[in-house]
Design a protein around this motif. Structure first.
Motif, PDB file in Angstrom:
ATOM      1  N   LYS A  11      14.141  -4.176  -1.018  1.00 55.29           N
ATOM      2  CA  LYS A  11      13.797  -3.884  -2.252  1.00 55.29           C
ATOM      3  C   LYS A  11      12.812  -4.666  -2.919  1.00 55.29           C
ATOM      4  O   LYS A  11      12.245  -5.789  -2.800  1.00 55.29           O
ATOM      5  CB  LYS A  11      15.103  -4.088  -3.204  1.00 55.29           C
ATOM      6  CG  LYS A  11      14.978  -3.452  -4.627  1.00 55.29           C
ATOM      7  CD  LYS A  11      16.171  -3.747  -5.409  1.00 55.29           C
ATOM      8  CE  LYS A  11      16.205  -3.192  -6.590  1.00 55.29           C
ATOM      9  NZ  LYS A  11      17.183  -3.421  -7.638  1.00 55.29           N
ATOM     10  N   VAL A  12      11.753  -3.581  -3.663  1.00 56.88           N
ATOM     11  CA  VAL A  12      10.726  -4.179  -4.297  1.00 56.88           C
ATOM     12  C   VAL A  12      10.983  -5.226  -5.501  1.00 56.88           C
ATOM     13  O   VAL A  12      11.980  -4.550  -6.301  1.00 56.88           O
ATOM     14  CB  VAL A  12       9.748  -3.014  -4.728  1.00 56.88           C
ATOM     15  CG1 VAL A  12       8.551  -3.443  -5.458  1.00 56.88           C
ATOM     16  CG2 VAL A  12       9.483  -2.211  -3.504  1.00 56.88           C
ATOM     17  N   PRO A  14      10.241  -6.701  -8.976  1.00 58.74           N
ATOM     18  CA  PRO A  14       9.163  -6.501  -9.967  1.00 58.74           C
ATOM     19  C   PRO A  14       8.344  -7.621 -10.280  1.00 58.74           C
ATOM     20  O   PRO A  14       9.050  -8.688  -9.999  1.00 58.74           O
ATOM     21  CB  PRO A  14      10.136  -6.169 -11.187  1.00 58.74           C
ATOM     22  CG  PRO A  14      11.503  -5.672 -10.671  1.00 58.74           C
ATOM     23  CD  PRO A  14      11.723  -6.728  -9.418  1.00 58.74           C
ATOM     24  N   MET A  57       3.755  -4.414 -14.092  1.00 58.82           N
ATOM     25  CA  MET A  57       4.675  -3.349 -14.744  1.00 58.82           C
ATOM     26  C   MET A  57       4.212  -3.370 -16.082  1.00 58.82           C
ATOM     27  O   MET A  57       4.006  -2.212 -16.607  1.00 58.82           O
ATOM     28  CB  MET A  57       6.165  -4.361 -14.874  1.00 58.82           C
ATOM     29  CG  MET A  57       6.976  -3.253 -15.584  1.00 58.82           C
ATOM     30  SD  MET A  57       8.736  -4.224 -15.942  1.00 58.82           S
ATOM     31  CE  MET A  57       9.608  -3.849 -14.486  1.00 58.82           C
ATOM     32  N   GLN A  60       1.093  -0.856 -16.253  1.00 62.95           N
ATOM     33  CA  GLN A  60       1.636   0.600 -15.844  1.00 62.95           C
ATOM     34  C   GLN A  60       2.314   1.049 -17.153  1.00 62.95           C
ATOM     35  O   GLN A  60       1.985   2.092 -17.477  1.00 62.95           O
ATOM     36  CB  GLN A  60       2.671   0.669 -14.771  1.00 62.95           C
ATOM     37  CG  GLN A  60       1.777   0.338 -13.554  1.00 62.95           C
ATOM     38  CD  GLN A  60       2.875   0.668 -12.286  1.00 62.95           C
ATOM     39  OE1 GLN A  60       3.491   1.459 -12.346  1.00 62.95           O
ATOM     40  NE2 GLN A  60       2.631  -0.112 -11.215  1.00 62.95           N
ATOM     41  N   ALA A  71       6.267   6.558 -17.395  1.00 63.76           N
ATOM     42  CA  ALA A  71       6.147   5.456 -16.628  1.00 63.76           C
ATOM     43  C   ALA A  71       6.688   5.661 -15.158  1.00 63.76           C
ATOM     44  O   ALA A  71       6.008   5.353 -14.276  1.00 63.76           O
ATOM     45  CB  ALA A  71       6.755   4.168 -17.051  1.00 63.76           C
ATOM     46  N   PRO A  72       7.901   6.307 -14.792  1.00 67.66           N
ATOM     47  CA  PRO A  72       8.321   6.570 -13.654  1.00 67.66           C
ATOM     48  C   PRO A  72       7.048   7.549 -12.440  1.00 67.66           C
ATOM     49  O   PRO A  72       7.133   7.330 -11.509  1.00 67.66           O
ATOM     50  CB  PRO A  72       9.464   7.364 -13.635  1.00 67.66           C
ATOM     51  CG  PRO A  72      10.052   6.945 -14.957  1.00 67.66           C
ATOM     52  CD  PRO A  72       8.779   6.854 -15.803  1.00 67.66           C
ATOM     53  N   TYR A  75       4.513   5.140 -11.653  1.00 68.48           N
ATOM     54  CA  TYR A  75       5.019   4.255 -10.593  1.00 68.48           C
ATOM     55  C   TYR A  75       5.038   5.371  -9.170  1.00 68.48           C
ATOM     56  O   TYR A  75       4.736   4.794  -8.046  1.00 68.48           O
ATOM     57  CB  TYR A  75       6.460   3.554 -10.831  1.00 68.48           C
ATOM     58  CG  TYR A  75       6.795   2.658  -9.731  1.00 68.48           C
ATOM     59  CD1 TYR A  75       6.452   1.369  -9.855  1.00 68.48           C
ATOM     60  CD2 TYR A  75       7.969   3.015  -9.121  1.00 68.48           C
ATOM     61  CE1 TYR A  75       6.677   0.535  -9.068  1.00 68.48           C
ATOM     62  CE2 TYR A  75       8.328   2.092  -8.123  1.00 68.48           C
ATOM     63  CZ  TYR A  75       7.845   0.788  -8.073  1.00 68.48           C
ATOM     64  OH  TYR A  75       8.283  -0.255  -7.264  1.00 68.48           O
ATOM     65  N   GLY A  76       5.552   6.385  -9.301  1.00 64.99           N
ATOM     66  CA  GLY A  76       5.443   7.206  -8.245  1.00 64.99           C
ATOM     67  C   GLY A  76       3.863   7.250  -7.438  1.00 64.99           C
ATOM     68  O   GLY A  76       3.840   7.188  -6.375  1.00 64.99           O
ATOM     69  N   THR A  79       2.956   3.777  -5.825  1.00 61.53           N
ATOM     70  CA  THR A  79       3.739   3.634  -4.600  1.00 61.53           C
ATOM     71  C   THR A  79       3.310   4.651  -3.671  1.00 61.53           C
ATOM     72  O   THR A  79       3.628   4.231  -2.498  1.00 61.53           O
ATOM     73  CB  THR A  79       5.027   3.607  -4.470  1.00 61.53           C
ATOM     74  OG1 THR A  79       5.549   4.590  -5.374  1.00 61.53           O
ATOM     75  CG2 THR A  79       5.603   2.355  -5.730  1.00 61.53           C
TER      76      THR A  79
ATOM     77  N   ILE B 170       9.638   7.957  -5.944  1.00 59.83           N
ATOM     78  CA  ILE B 170       8.657   6.774  -5.894  1.00 59.83           C
ATOM     79  C   ILE B 170       8.725   6.556  -4.263  1.00 59.83           C
ATOM     80  O   ILE B 170       9.756   6.932  -3.612  1.00 59.83           O
ATOM     81  CB  ILE B 170       9.362   5.551  -6.516  1.00 59.83           C
ATOM     82  CG1 ILE B 170      10.671   5.233  -6.062  1.00 59.83           C
ATOM     83  CG2 ILE B 170       9.281   5.881  -8.023  1.00 59.83           C
ATOM     84  CD1 ILE B 170      11.325   3.952  -6.499  1.00 59.83           C
ATOM     85  N   THR B 180      13.489   4.956 -11.152  1.00 60.26           N
ATOM     86  CA  THR B 180      12.478   4.672 -12.185  1.00 60.26           C
ATOM     87  C   THR B 180      11.368   3.859 -11.686  1.00 60.26           C
ATOM     88  O   THR B 180      11.449   3.300 -10.563  1.00 60.26           O
ATOM     89  CB  THR B 180      13.429   4.041 -13.190  1.00 60.26           C
ATOM     90  OG1 THR B 180      14.106   2.738 -12.550  1.00 60.26           O
ATOM     91  CG2 THR B 180      14.715   4.797 -13.768  1.00 60.26           C
ATOM     92  N   ASP B 181      10.626   3.490 -12.803  1.00 56.02           N
ATOM     93  CA  ASP B 181       9.404   2.682 -12.494  1.00 56.02           C
ATOM     94  C   ASP B 181      10.041   1.482 -12.198  1.00 56.02           C
ATOM     95  O   ASP B 181      11.074   0.869 -12.859  1.00 56.02           O
ATOM     96  CB  ASP B 181       8.449   2.601 -13.350  1.00 56.02           C
ATOM     97  CG  ASP B 181       9.073   2.601 -14.782  1.00 56.02           C
ATOM     98  OD1 ASP B 181      10.132   3.100 -15.095  1.00 56.02           O
ATOM     99  OD2 ASP B 181       8.559   1.752 -15.616  1.00 56.02           O
ATOM    100  N   PHE B 182       9.515   0.605 -11.079  1.00 58.91           N
ATOM    101  CA  PHE B 182      10.164  -0.631 -10.787  1.00 58.91           C
ATOM    102  C   PHE B 182      11.616  -0.783 -10.753  1.00 58.91           C
ATOM    103  O   PHE B 182      12.156  -1.721 -10.670  1.00 58.91           O
ATOM    104  CB  PHE B 182       9.488  -1.792 -11.634  1.00 58.91           C
ATOM    105  CG  PHE B 182       8.016  -1.889 -11.706  1.00 58.91           C
ATOM    106  CD1 PHE B 182       7.387  -2.846 -10.780  1.00 58.91           C
ATOM    107  CD2 PHE B 182       7.249  -1.384 -12.545  1.00 58.91           C
ATOM    108  CE1 PHE B 182       6.238  -2.750 -10.742  1.00 58.91           C
ATOM    109  CE2 PHE B 182       5.855  -1.295 -12.286  1.00 58.91           C
ATOM    110  CZ  PHE B 182       5.185  -2.240 -11.633  1.00 58.91           C
ATOM    111  N   MET B 183      12.424   0.255 -10.358  1.00 59.62           N
ATOM    112  CA  MET B 183      13.798   0.434  -9.933  1.00 59.62           C
ATOM    113  C   MET B 183      14.542  -0.282 -10.997  1.00 59.62           C
ATOM    114  O   MET B 183      15.509  -0.996 -10.393  1.00 59.62           O
ATOM    115  CB  MET B 183      13.980   0.002  -8.597  1.00 59.62           C
ATOM    116  CG  MET B 183      13.324   0.812  -7.506  1.00 59.62           C
ATOM    117  SD  MET B 183      13.498  -0.018  -5.942  1.00 59.62           S
ATOM    118  CE  MET B 183      12.685   1.088  -4.686  1.00 59.62           C
ATOM    119  N   ARG B 184      14.110  -0.037 -12.083  1.00 61.71           N
ATOM    120  CA  ARG B 184      14.798  -0.617 -13.027  1.00 61.71           C
ATOM    121  C   ARG B 184      16.168   0.062 -13.556  1.00 61.71           C
ATOM    122  O   ARG B 184      16.009   1.358 -13.194  1.00 61.71           O
ATOM    123  CB  ARG B 184      14.052  -0.963 -14.675  1.00 61.71           C
ATOM    124  CG  ARG B 184      13.356   0.236 -15.038  1.00 61.71           C
ATOM    125  CD  ARG B 184      12.611   0.074 -16.338  1.00 61.71           C
ATOM    126  NE  ARG B 184      11.901   1.569 -16.455  1.00 61.71           N
ATOM    127  CZ  ARG B 184      12.644   2.350 -17.213  1.00 61.71           C
ATOM    128  NH1 ARG B 184      13.837   2.604 -17.253  1.00 61.71           N
ATOM    129  NH2 ARG B 184      11.843   3.480 -17.327  1.00 61.71           N
TER     130      ARG B 184
END
Lengths: 171, 878
Positions: A11-12, A14, A57, A60, A71-72, A75-76, A79, B170, B180-184
């Motif tokens: 898992k990335v 943050p 974060m 972005q 924002a998602p 991020y897409g 990545t 993503i 979501t962004d940064f999997m939050r």
């Protein structure tokens, strides 16, 4: 095969490094230049990465609000392109070949040694900011397999247990 | 229209329809995994491949995004197509874990059904496993990306329908997932549409995990009890307990629900529900029997009637009662109590009763909700639909997204919809109508008007034109500090559009200003010729589930059921002969006057049904004084709330999940409310009115069931004449329904106006507030997570919105040195203060704080007065 894939799919985490507000203000210029069209997202991200070295974060989020792009979605995009990174870069970039020839000759053990001794996985940067590890598919030197590049130097015919002594040369 | 054949069946469909839609018309099923009628065709799953013969050539193509053309011959099933679909399914199964026996979605999984249907056996290639962590961090929703088949429906519905874009693809590539962004964790509207639309179990409602198979659950179809849009709900139940709520794709709302509809029903299971009646003995409310409580109410009201006359009693109903209960309540108050003093919801129906009705004829929205998506221009007058009516907001998102409609927002705060393509005009709170009147002035000056309508259909036009002289766009714009071009632009976009709708939302926080908004909107629509057509007209969305029905049933100081006036002898006679009693012959007091009357002593007894004025009406101090001063206060409610604590008798009422009846939505759609199998707490309002009227000596008042009341409604209310319970299916009926063969109408005034002509009253004098003050303005807002104060009793909605957060803009926050989550102290001129957490938001403009009013604990209504909906406050860091 499955083991290797499992290694790659952690898992990335943050990034937590805080960019001071005055530095974050530098983004306004990029936003002014590119706001208005979603098509400008990639050039905007490229310039932001040139400015900060990576795309954490906060950067972005600010781009998302300024350019009115979710924002998602940003991020897409980040990545997807290997050019973009969301973690700070180390002083030295290790490019370890995981292509067929190198893999057969033992680059998996080299990867495991790096994970064990330096404590970083693919795509990550060590806590002391020394190394960033990247996996590549071929370096065009299969005759020298297993191959690894550190910065601009190429190391070939690596005996896996010797990995750490090679890294010791880069502080 | 184009004509084609699908599997030999000839069909005609609208030009632009897809082959898939044509097949659905023909009744031919084509399998899909990535298609939904709410979404733009995508073509990811390749299961809808069909063979199309056109101009002598046969080709294979996806049915979902190829348009149907004249003369096509479509074959939906052939050995080649079956084999193609089987290979597609095998490729999907290659990386989909085959743990169906332990999967929560088993039995409710499109992939499983298709694999069964196409008899997919062994895979001819090696399976590939993917490993993703299970994401349980978000409220309500669980992500298990190992099961994802990458159809993209969740991402698309979030963007195309909800306009939220909270999730995206993503890590695109082999390890692509939806997150979501940064999997939050999710911080979105929590509508749950992504979980609902997921064809497999990758995104699931947490409440269904481990609950049981979907096919084991029983289903009850009812109507949502929160806002006025009337979404159809399917309650899924296990062991007499609701476990999940969704909506049928064939319902009027097409299966879309918002957070309140899908997750808000837990209020009915709240521990704060009242089960036994309470009567005040020696100053303390004590539990008692129904007989004692009801006779205490009957004797209490009888005594006041005898001592002070019936006009000393005031009754406040609620727009959450069913039509049947509202009708019976009207009869009970007007005949048994004998008073005209009847109202509901802080008179928050101004746009309909004082706005649309005097101009057009009916106090009702002219068109239907599903027409919004096809309108070319949408004008929102003080309507923050994202927060108040999320499902109507979806329609605006669809219109502006795929249909490229322009969105004109006239509001005092920035809304989610003001970010869409169009015009945003900032006005002082409650003065939206000034902009609309100045738009009217502009289109009349430019003569972009419907001249035939003005000449032939409108009364009072000359006086109206005369009254507009102050509303010059330049003048209004200067007073508001905006550019006049904005008004010109908005007016021209609206007036020139082939179809344009005006949307207004009502609510307690808008009670003071909405009548003018309604009048201005109706005038603009009529003069520009946007009435009586599809995707035109004015829509007014009520705050509560039966806002429209409460008006239809006459829960106002002056109305009888069916919009007849008490003062009108003919209308009164009709009900006097039906109910066999005399009715009051003049209008009574409204909710404000009842409370002020109680404080001054004119009102002695107050009957509150489903209404919580202490927490939700403006001016809490006045309400508390009024309830203390009144001799006898009866509260009939589901919860032991702040108002119930001040009552003399408290009667427990049952919730909308426990009773039968019907609601009329803001698009005039009459829909059934059906009880779930849940244990009933308290009695329904109708049963209580029945019992009370018998105790108070009016035995003719005996309704056997809600269906009995509906029969009486259809006999006495002209536009409900053809309504009966067996005709109210999933789609309901939209009034006017003139007889039992009438299917209702989508929009009103298509065949003229009820009074023959439109009556335009003169515009009010231009009266804009000065904006010189250095203090903050407290704007009472609504949040999408709550509705009135009812939803704060359910634990589910409190999970995502536990407390009122004051929203501020970033420049004000940095000026005060505030960060997200800090506490502020808000003080008014009188020294009343409250402490609130603060949150950055795009919504408020400078020098505004927006605070949701739903939370009784914050006592926000101490700060607002009946004639001052906004309060000037001092804000400081606490």
């Amino acid at each position: 095969m499955q083991e290797r894939d499992a290694l790659l799919k952690k898992k990335v985490v943050p990034s937590v490094e805080v960019i001071p507000p005055e530095r974050l203000k530098l983004l306004d210029e990029i936003i002014d230049k590119y706001a208005g069209s979603t098509q400008n997202l990639i050039p905007a991200l490229k310039e932001a990465q040139e400015l900060f070295g990576y795309l954490p974060m906060e950067v972005q989020r600010k781009l998302s609000i300024g350019m009115n792009i979710p924002a998602p979605h940003i991020y897409g995009v980040v990545t997807f392109y290997s050019f973009f990174t969301i973690t700070p870069r180390g002083r030295h970039t290790i490019r370890l070949c995981l292509g067929t020839a190198c893999y057969v000759k033992g680059s998996k053990e080299i990867l495991e040694n790096i994970i064990k001794d330096v404590g970083i996985n693919v795509g990550e940067t060590s806590e002391d900011g020394r190394f960033t590890l990247e996996a590549v598919r071929c370096l065009g030197a299969c005759g020298l397999a297993p191959v690894m590049m550190i910065g601009e130097d190429t190391h070939g015919n690596i005996h896996p247990p010797k990995t750490i002594s090679i890294l010791d040369g880069y502080q | 229209m184009v004509t084609l054949t699908v599997d030999g069946i000839k069909v005609s469909v609208k030009k632009g329809s897809s082959i898939l839609e044509a097949a659905q018309v023909a009744g031919v099923r084509i399998p899909t995994l990535c298609h939904d009628k709410r979404l733009i065709p995508y073509g990811a799953c390749r299961l809808c491949m069909v063979e199309v013969t056109s101009r002598g050539k046969t080709r294979t193509m996806p049915a979902c995004f190829n348009p149907a053309r004249d003369g096509m011959e479509v074959t939906s099933d052939s050995p080649a197509l079956r084999s193609s679909r089987r290979v597609q399914l095998m490729l999907l199964l290659r990386s989909h874990p085959l743990l169906c026996p332990s999967c929560d979605a088993a039995g409710d999984c499109e992939l499983q059904n298709l694999v069964f249907e196409y008899e997919v056996g062994d895979l001819p290639f090696a399976r590939q496993s993917r490993y993703f962590h299970l994401d349980n961090d978000s409220s309500f929703i669980r992500f298990n990306m190992n099961l994802c088949i990458r159809c993209g429906m969740c991402v698309r519905i979030c963007e195309e329908v909800q306009g939220q874009s909270e999730i995206s693809f993503i890590n695109r590539g082999m390890n692509m997932e939806v997150s979501t962004d940064f999997m939050r964790p999710l911080e979105c509207e929590f509508c749950g549409q992504c979980a609902d639309i997921c064809p497999v179990g990758a995104i699931a409602s947490k409440w269904l995990v481990g609950t049981g198979r979907r096919f084991e659950l029983s289903h009850v179809t009812t109507t949502c009890s929160f806002c006025g849009l009337g979404c159809s709900l399917t309650l899924e139940e296990k062991d007499q307990q609701t476990v999940y709520v969704n909506s049928s794709p064939d319902s009027p709302n097409e299966g879309s629900l918002c957070v309140k509809g899908r997750y808000g029903w837990t209020y009915a299971y709240s521990g704060g529900r009242l089960a036994t009646p309470l009567v005040k003995k020696n100053g303390v409310l004590t539990e008692t029997t129904w007989e004692e409580a009801l006779s205490a109410v009957a004797s209490g009201f009888s005594k006041i009637k005898k001592d002070h006359g019936p006009q000393a009693i005031g009754a406040l109903g609620s727009a959450r009662m069913t039509n049947e209960e509202a009708f019976a309540f009207n009869r009970f108050v007007r005949t048994v109590l004998g008073t005209a003093n009847l109202d509901h919801g802080a008179s928050s129906y101004g746009a309909l009763v004082d706005g649309l009705a005097p101009t057009l004829g009916y106090p009702a929205s002219t068109n239907s909700i599903r027409e919004i998506r096809n309108a070319k221009v949408i004008l929102l007058v003080g309507a923050d639909l994202t927060e108040t009516h999320p499902i109507a907001k979806n329609e605006v998102i669809m219109a502006s997204g795929r249909n490229k409609a322009k969105v004109i927002v006239i509001d005092s705060i920035k809304t989610k919809l003001s970010e869409r393509d169009g015009v945003f005009i900032k006005t002082p709170f409650g003065h939206e109508s000034a902009v609309v009147f100045s738009m009217l002035k502009h289109i009349l000056d430019q003569e972009i008007v419907d001249k035939t309508a003005i000449a032939s259909k409108i009364d009072g036009f000359e006086k109206f034109l005369e009254s507009l002289k102050d509303y010059d766009p330049e003048n209004v714009a200067t007073l508001m500090g905006i550019a006049p071009e904005l008004i010109h632009q908005a007016a021209e976009i609206y007036a020139k559009a082939p179809s344009a709708m005006i949307l207004i939302s009502e609510g307690s926080n808008r009670a003071m200003s909405n009548a003018e908004n309604g009048r201005a909107a109706a005038a603009l629509a009529v003069i520009s010729g946007h009435v009586g057509k599809e995707s035109c007209g004015v829509m007014v969305f009520g705050e509560k589930s039966n806002s429209q029905g409460a008006l239809d049933m006459g829960l106002t100081p002056k109305h009888l059921p069916g919009f007849g006036l008490l003062e009108d002898e003919e209308a009164r006679k009709k009900f006097e002969s039906l109910w066999k009693t005399k009715l009051p012959s003049s209008a009574g007091m409204n909710s404000r006057e009842i409370l002020e009357g109680a404080e001054s002593g004119a009102i002695k007894g107050i009957y509150l049904v489903g209404e919580n004025p202490v927490d939700t009406y403006p001016d809490r101090v006045l309400t508390e004084k009024a309830l203390n001063a009144a001799e006898f206060v009866v509260v009939q409610d589901m919860f032991f709330n702040s108002t119930a604590k001040m009552a003399d008798v408290v009667l427990p009422a049952c919730s909308a999940l426990e009773k039968e009846g019907s609601f009329t939505s803001s698009e005039r759609r009459i829909q059934r409310v059906r009880p779930s199998t849940k244990e009933k707490l308290g009695r329904s309002d109708l049963e209580i009115f029945n019992d009370l009227s018998i105790l108070m000596g009016n035995a003719s008042f005996a309704y056997d069931s809600p269906a009995d009341v509906m029969t009486e409604i259809s006999k006495s209310v002209e536009f409900y004449a053809g309504v009966s319970y067996d005709r109210l299916g999933l789609q309901g009926l939209m009034w006017p329904v003139k007889d039992s063969s009438d299917d209702g109408s989508l929009f009103l005034y298509g065949n003229g106006y009820p009074h023959g002509r439109v009556k335009l009253g003169p515009a009010p004098e231009l009266n804009l507030p000065k904006q010189e003050s250095n203090q903050f303005l407290l704007v009472p807002g609504i949040t999408k997570f709550h509705s009135g104060s009812m939803s704060t009793w359910g634990k589910s909605l409190l999970e995502v919105c536990p407390e009122p957060m004051a929203q501020m803009c970033s420049s004000d926050m940095s000026a005060l040195g505030l960060e997200d989550g800090d506490t502020i102290k808000v003080t008014n001129d009188l020294g009343d203060s409250m402490k609130l957490k603060v949150k950055w938001s795009r919504r408020p403009l400078e020098k505004q704080i927006v605070v949701p009013y739903h939370f009784p604990g914050s006592k926000l209504n101490k700060f607002v007065k009946w004639n001052e909906p906004l309060a000037e406050v001092k804000v400081e860091k606490a």
